[in-house]
Scaffold this motif. Structure first.
Motif, PDB file in Angstrom:
ATOM      1  N   ASN B   9       0.819  -1.214   0.000  1.00 28.22           N
ATOM      2  CA  ASN B   9       0.000   0.000   0.000  1.00 28.22           C
ATOM      3  C   ASN B   9       0.856   1.268   0.000  1.00 28.22           C
ATOM      4  OD1 ASN B   9      -2.492   1.245  -0.013  1.00 28.22           O
ATOM      5  ND2 ASN B   9      -2.448   1.544   2.198  1.00 28.22           N
ATOM      6  N   GLU B  10       2.024   1.137   0.634  1.00 31.63           N
ATOM      7  CA  GLU B  10       2.889   2.320   0.728  1.00 31.63           C
ATOM      8  C   GLU B  10       3.676   2.581  -0.548  1.00 31.63           C
ATOM      9  OE1 GLU B  10       5.103   1.595   4.248  1.00 31.63           O
ATOM     10  OE2 GLU B  10       3.522   2.374   5.559  1.00 31.63           O
ATOM     11  N   SER B  11       3.666   1.608  -1.440  1.00 36.78           N
ATOM     12  CA  SER B  11       4.414   1.797  -2.683  1.00 36.78           C
ATOM     13  C   SER B  11       3.541   2.524  -3.705  1.00 36.78           C
ATOM     14  CB  SER B  11       4.857   0.435  -3.234  1.00 36.78           C
ATOM     15  OG  SER B  11       5.254   0.607  -4.567  1.00 36.78           O
ATOM     16  N   PRO B  12       3.818   3.794  -3.946  1.00 37.79           N
ATOM     17  CA  PRO B  12       2.970   4.556  -4.866  1.00 37.79           C
ATOM     18  C   PRO B  12       2.970   3.982  -6.276  1.00 37.79           C
ATOM     19  CG  PRO B  12       4.713   5.946  -3.935  1.00 37.79           C
ATOM     20  CD  PRO B  12       4.940   4.580  -3.438  1.00 37.79           C
ATOM     21  N   THR B  15       0.590   0.872  -6.308  1.00 36.50           N
ATOM     22  CA  THR B  15      -0.837   1.209  -6.168  1.00 36.50           C
ATOM     23  C   THR B  15      -1.347   2.014  -7.364  1.00 36.50           C
ATOM     24  OG1 THR B  15      -0.121   3.013  -4.740  1.00 36.50           O
ATOM     25  CG2 THR B  15      -1.100   1.108  -3.651  1.00 36.50           C
ATOM     26  N   THR B  16      -0.517   2.913  -7.855  1.00 42.11           N
ATOM     27  CA  THR B  16      -0.942   3.702  -9.024  1.00 42.11           C
ATOM     28  C   THR B  16      -1.106   2.795 -10.245  1.00 42.11           C
ATOM     29  OG1 THR B  16       0.271   5.583  -8.129  1.00 42.11           O
ATOM     30  CG2 THR B  16      -0.385   5.723 -10.424  1.00 42.11           C
ATOM     31  N   LEU B  19      -4.198   0.834  -9.891  1.00 39.72           N
ATOM     32  CA  LEU B  19      -5.413   1.606 -10.119  1.00 39.72           C
ATOM     33  C   LEU B  19      -5.652   1.836 -11.615  1.00 39.72           C
ATOM     34  CD1 LEU B  19      -7.398   2.841  -7.952  1.00 39.72           C
ATOM     35  CD2 LEU B  19      -6.707   4.993  -8.962  1.00 39.72           C
ATOM     36  N   ILE B  20      -4.572   2.040 -12.344  1.00 39.83           N
ATOM     37  CA  ILE B  20      -4.718   2.207 -13.802  1.00 39.83           C
ATOM     38  C   ILE B  20      -5.233   0.901 -14.416  1.00 39.83           C
ATOM     39  CG2 ILE B  20      -3.434   2.591 -15.957  1.00 39.83           C
ATOM     40  CD1 ILE B  20      -1.684   4.582 -14.306  1.00 39.83           C
ATOM     41  N   PHE B  23      -8.820   0.615 -13.608  1.00 40.94           N
ATOM     42  CA  PHE B  23      -9.590   1.518 -14.474  1.00 40.94           C
ATOM     43  C   PHE B  23      -9.859   0.852 -15.833  1.00 40.94           C
ATOM     44  CE2 PHE B  23      -8.976   4.637 -17.991  1.00 40.94           C
ATOM     45  CZ  PHE B  23     -10.155   5.343 -17.868  1.00 40.94           C
ATOM     46  N   LEU B  24      -8.801   0.285 -16.402  1.00 44.28           N
ATOM     47  CA  LEU B  24      -8.955  -0.362 -17.716  1.00 44.28           C
ATOM     48  C   LEU B  24      -9.828  -1.606 -17.613  1.00 44.28           C
ATOM     49  CD1 LEU B  24      -5.267  -0.003 -18.962  1.00 44.28           C
ATOM     50  CD2 LEU B  24      -7.244   1.289 -19.769  1.00 44.28           C
ATOM     51  N   LEU B  26     -12.131  -2.358 -15.323  1.00 47.16           N
ATOM     52  CA  LEU B  26     -13.527  -2.004 -15.048  1.00 47.16           C
ATOM     53  C   LEU B  26     -14.246  -1.597 -16.336  1.00 47.16           C
ATOM     54  CD1 LEU B  26     -15.533  -1.474 -12.653  1.00 47.16           C
ATOM     55  CD2 LEU B  26     -14.823   0.897 -12.785  1.00 47.16           C
ATOM     56  N   ASN B  27     -13.558  -0.803 -17.143  1.00 47.53           N
ATOM     57  CA  ASN B  27     -14.162  -0.369 -18.403  1.00 47.53           C
ATOM     58  C   ASN B  27     -14.290  -1.515 -19.391  1.00 47.53           C
ATOM     59  OD1 ASN B  27     -14.697   2.727 -18.677  1.00 47.53           O
ATOM     60  ND2 ASN B  27     -12.887   2.505 -17.365  1.00 47.53           N
ATOM     61  N   SER B  30     -17.198  -3.450 -18.344  1.00 48.46           N
ATOM     62  CA  SER B  30     -18.441  -2.722 -18.633  1.00 48.46           C
ATOM     63  C   SER B  30     -18.853  -2.861 -20.096  1.00 48.46           C
ATOM     64  CB  SER B  30     -18.289  -1.244 -18.274  1.00 48.46           C
ATOM     65  OG  SER B  30     -17.564  -0.565 -19.272  1.00 48.46           O
ATOM     66  N   TYR B  31     -17.901  -3.118 -20.979  1.00 50.35           N
ATOM     67  CA  TYR B  31     -18.234  -3.311 -22.401  1.00 50.35           C
ATOM     68  C   TYR B  31     -18.872  -4.669 -22.647  1.00 50.35           C
ATOM     69  CZ  TYR B  31     -16.418   1.017 -24.233  1.00 50.35           C
ATOM     70  OH  TYR B  31     -16.259   2.344 -24.522  1.00 50.35           O
ATOM     71  N   ALA B  33     -21.014  -6.284 -20.407  1.00 51.88           N
ATOM     72  CA  ALA B  33     -22.408  -6.245 -19.948  1.00 51.88           C
ATOM     73  C   ALA B  33     -22.772  -4.800 -19.673  1.00 51.88           C
ATOM     74  CB  ALA B  33     -22.542  -7.072 -18.672  1.00 51.88           C
TER      75      ALA B  33
END
Lengths: 246, 550
Positions: B9-12, B15-16, B19-20, B23-24, B26-27, B30-31, B33
């Protein structure tokens, strides 16, 4: 005791929100931004889309103008959010207060969203004009505004992060203009056609491409998820860049 | 574990990156369903489920090239946007099966060459605005390619039912030759050839042929005097037959027993344009159709309320006279079956020289599928005549003004569905017929009957401005299991127009839109700054005093 979610205090977010939102109206600049935005949308709509000549009580093209209007307006709204704090040194004061970074980010983000909502409300004269002379589809208008708000929220999260990266408001403004303009261009048909096989990827990354469906009154969960996740990503990047710097 | 998570968690960077990826991801999910719906009242960009299903089940991708000029007259800008939006909606719901490309032949030489290769033409468009009048040549066409097949829709702005035109074409390209429509040829004056002479318009089915070809391909001539009705014919059209031999009847009968579908455009009277005489049709033909529940009357309908006028030249140059002609019956939507998908949205139907036609359900095998519906009726101001029927417009007109016939309402079109009984169970078989034949319908068949063969000929299709064609096409869709295409046909969305206004009023409204928000912000801003100024004038020490007073 205030409500908390994931350790974030709503009261603290509210304090930052109030301070930032009122800041927009503490100087004439906020009013000037709103007036320019409204003027720009009217020019784009009445002059460039030739609304009267088309002769149809349809506001699709009105909502399409927001994509271009945001290229200037959103950077103007977000440029000072962090950059001004850093320039004047109030950032140190802010972070010595019992407010977490996340709360400060969200407070600023929501204040910019509220300012955006005021700006969008100022364009309501156009649908009202059409309603006076014809019978427009209010569901479509509602959908168009929801889409414009979501698109604006995505751009604001990005502008907020760029505002953190510099002390200079003008630099923050220019960075954000450039980024929004690129994302806007990526959604344009000729650009997409020129991309060849990369077209779906380019379209996916373009905020204006995702806005297009909503501006036509089409609610698509994919676009909503894109806008929300895009905003979340940039708010998180903003958070990370603050924690790293400090 | 906790330590690992904390470190993680402390490693930016981690975690970054995560998260990217999230993001990809999740999208991307979403395509797979998603929900998509049109918020508009009119559903202008709402595609029917049938279109979505057809697109989803396409074995291969369809490539759609929109040839649109970059600059179009202002009056068509909105239409162009709607058109593009509509095409994009197809692409959006197709899950990649509908590949859309927009090309501008005016500015792109390659696009121009491609347009020429596909036979795409530009259209001349005029527009008048307050400053100038202009006529320009613009591209407004769509080319659909599926495998080796191509379909072109030229000047798409004139297309009223865009979803139908696109979906039916895509369907046809993806399912070539699956459904064939036959025409019973060489049994009367009506034919499927081109109309060589003007008088041929009465008997040629070329217009009908063109109407159906985008979905069903060519109209196939079937001659039952020579062969059985081919097994791949899904619907047989019988129009204005004047002779049917027992063998013809047997072959049509067996076709029906196998679950075949018939469109019968047949009058109980025969017309002779040369003599101007009307004589009853051959009784064996009327009896033949009666075996399957189609009861043709040996009389002609005169419609006193809704009819098409006969136009003729007057004595003066360019003078056109309109003579009341009650033999050209127009059935209006008030007298259509609103529960039947074929007639639900039909505005009217043109039935020239028509007999009345009724349905007898008792001729069918009784089961749950059996159904006889009256689709079209005349107004209540009609009467029928079986003797001394005149077709000469002048004579009919005189009779029309003088007549005192008892009026009534008549059935003009019927639809019979179910399993039919063979006519030949109780009758002698023709010599050429096999002794082993089908006595009862193996599968449900269908018969649509109207009392006028001219309703389906060029005369009916053209004079009705294509409405008759739509009626028969809808019937074909229903008969060929493409009921949903009928629903797509009735999807016609129009944008609400702006009322005509003086330029001065337009300018005033435009100016108000510019001034009102500015005035609002200026006013609000002044109030804020006035209050701030007032607050600034109050000494700082008095704030505390005010609080104390409270």
């Amino acid at each position: 005791m205030s409500a908390k979610c994931a350790g974030i205090s709503c009261a603290n977010v509210g304090v930052v929100f109030k301070r930032e939102f009122l800041n927009y109206f503490n100087t004439p600049i906020g009013f000037v931004f709103l007036a320019i935005f409204s003027f720009m949308i009217n020019v784009l709509f009445f002059v460039f889309t030739q609304f009267w000549e088309a002769g149809i009580a349809n506001l699709d093209r009105f909502f399409a103008t927001f994509s271009l209007g945001y290229v200037i307006f959103i950077p103007a709204v977000t440029m000072r959010l962090w950059a001004e704090e850093k320039r004047s040194g109030t950032i140190e004061l802010l972070f010595t207060m019992p407010i977490r970074h996340e709360e400060a980010i969200l407070g600023k983000y929501f204040s910019a969203l509220a300012f955006l909502a005021v700006a969008l409300a100022s364009t309501l004269f156009v649908p009202l004009t059409v309603a006076v002379i014809a019978d427009p589809d209010w569901f479509l208008i509602f959908g168009g505004y929801i889409g414009a708000f979501f698109m604006g929220s995505a751009y604001i999260s990005m502008g907020l992060m760029f505002s953190w990266l510099t002390k200079d408001q003008i630099v923050a403004f220019l960075f954000t203009v450039l980024a929004i303009f690129v994302l806007y261009l990526l959604g344009l048909e000729p650009v997409l056609e020129a991309m060849g096989s990369l077209k779906p990827i380019a379209a996916f990354f373009s905020v204006s491409w995702h806005y297009e469906s909503l501006s036509r009154g089409l609610f698509d969960s994919r676009d909503i998820i894109y806008f929300i996740s895009f905003s979340a990503l940039f708010l998180y990047l903003n958070y990370r860049s603050i924690t790293n710097r400090r | 574990m906790k330590k690992v998570l904390k470190k993680f968690n402390e490693s930016p960077t981690i975690t970054t990156s995560l998260l990217i990826v999230l993001f990809l991801l999740l999208n991307w999910v979403s395509y797979g369903a998603y929900m998509r719906f049109d918020l508009s009242n009119t559903g202008r960009l709402r595609l029917t489920d049938k279109t979505k299903e057809i697109l989803k089940n396409l074995p291969d991708n369809v490539i759609v090239e929109g040839f649109f000029s970059g600059e179009v007259p202002a009056s068509h800008v909105q239409q162009l946007k709607y058109l593009k939006d509509f095409l994009k909606e197809y692409a959006a719901v197709s899950k990649g099966k509908f590949q859309l490309i927009f090309l501008d032949p005016d500015s792109d030489e390659e696009a121009k060459e491609r347009a020429d290769f596909l036979g795409i033409r530009s259209a001349r468009m005029g527009s008048i605005d307050q400053k100038k009048q202009e006529i320009s040549s613009v591209y407004f066409s769509i080319a659909l390619s599926y495998g080796a097949e191509n379909q072109i829709i030229n000047n798409v702005l004139n297309v009223r039912q865009l979803e139908y035109e696109l979906t039916s074409r895509i369907y046809k390209m993806a399912h070539p030759g699956e459904r064939k429509i036959g025409f019973l040829a060489n049994h009367g004056d009506f034919h499927s050839r081109d109309a060589q002479k003007q008088t041929d318009a009465f008997h040629s089915l070329q217009g009908f042929k063109q109407t159906i070809e985008t979905v069903y391909g060519n109209l196939v001539d079937v001659d039952t005097a020579k062969n059985d009705v081919p097994s791949d014919i899904t619907t047989l059209v019988i129009a204005g037959v004047t002779k049917l031999s027992p063998l013809d009847m047997f072959r049509i009968d067996q076709y029906l027993m196998r679950g075949g579908k018939l469109i019968v455009a047949q009058s109980g009277m025969n017309l002779s344009f040369q003599s101007g005489m009307v004589t009853p049709a051959a009784p064996e033909i009327i009896e033949f159709f009666a075996n399957y529940g189609v009861l043709l009357s040996s009389s002609m309908i005169y419609e006193k309320k809704n009819f098409m006028a006969y136009r003729t030249r007057g004595a003066l140059p360019f003078q056109v006279l309109e003579i009341p002609y009650p033999l050209w019956v127009v059935a209006v939507d008030d007298y259509m079956d609103k529960n039947n998908i074929i007639t639900k949205e039909l505005p009217n139907l043109f039935l020239p020289w028509t007999s009345s036609v009724s349905a007898d359900e008792n001729k069918l095998i009784k089961d749950s599928d059996t159904k006889a519906s009256i689709l079209i009726k005349s107004s209540k101001s009609a009467y029928e005549q079986s003797n001394n029927v005149l077709i000469n417009p002048q004579a009919v007109s005189i009779a029309f003004e003088q007549d005192n016939q008892t009026v009534s309402q008549y059935n003009l079109g019927v639809l019979i569905e179910g399993k039919f009984k063979s006519k030949f169970t109780a009758e002698t078989l023709p010599d050429e017929a096999p002794k082993d034949f089908i006595k009862e319908g193996e599968r449900p068949g269908m018969i649509l009957a109207v009392g006028s063969p001219y309703a389906i000929s060029n005369m009916g299709i053209m004079q009705s401005q294509g409405i008759n064609g739509s009626f028969f096409l809808s019937a074909l869709h229903l008969m060929n299991g493409m009921k949903d295409l009928v629903e797509i046909r009735s999807t016609e969305i129009e944008n609400p127009p702006l009322p005509a206004m003086e330029p001065a009023k337009k300018n005033t409204l435009t100016m108000l839109n510019f001034i009102l928000p500015l005035a609002f912000f200026a006013g609000f801003g002044m109030i804020v700054f006035y209050r701030r100024k007032k607050l600034a004038e109050i000494p700082v020490s008095s704030f505390g005093e005010k609080k104390k007073k409270k």
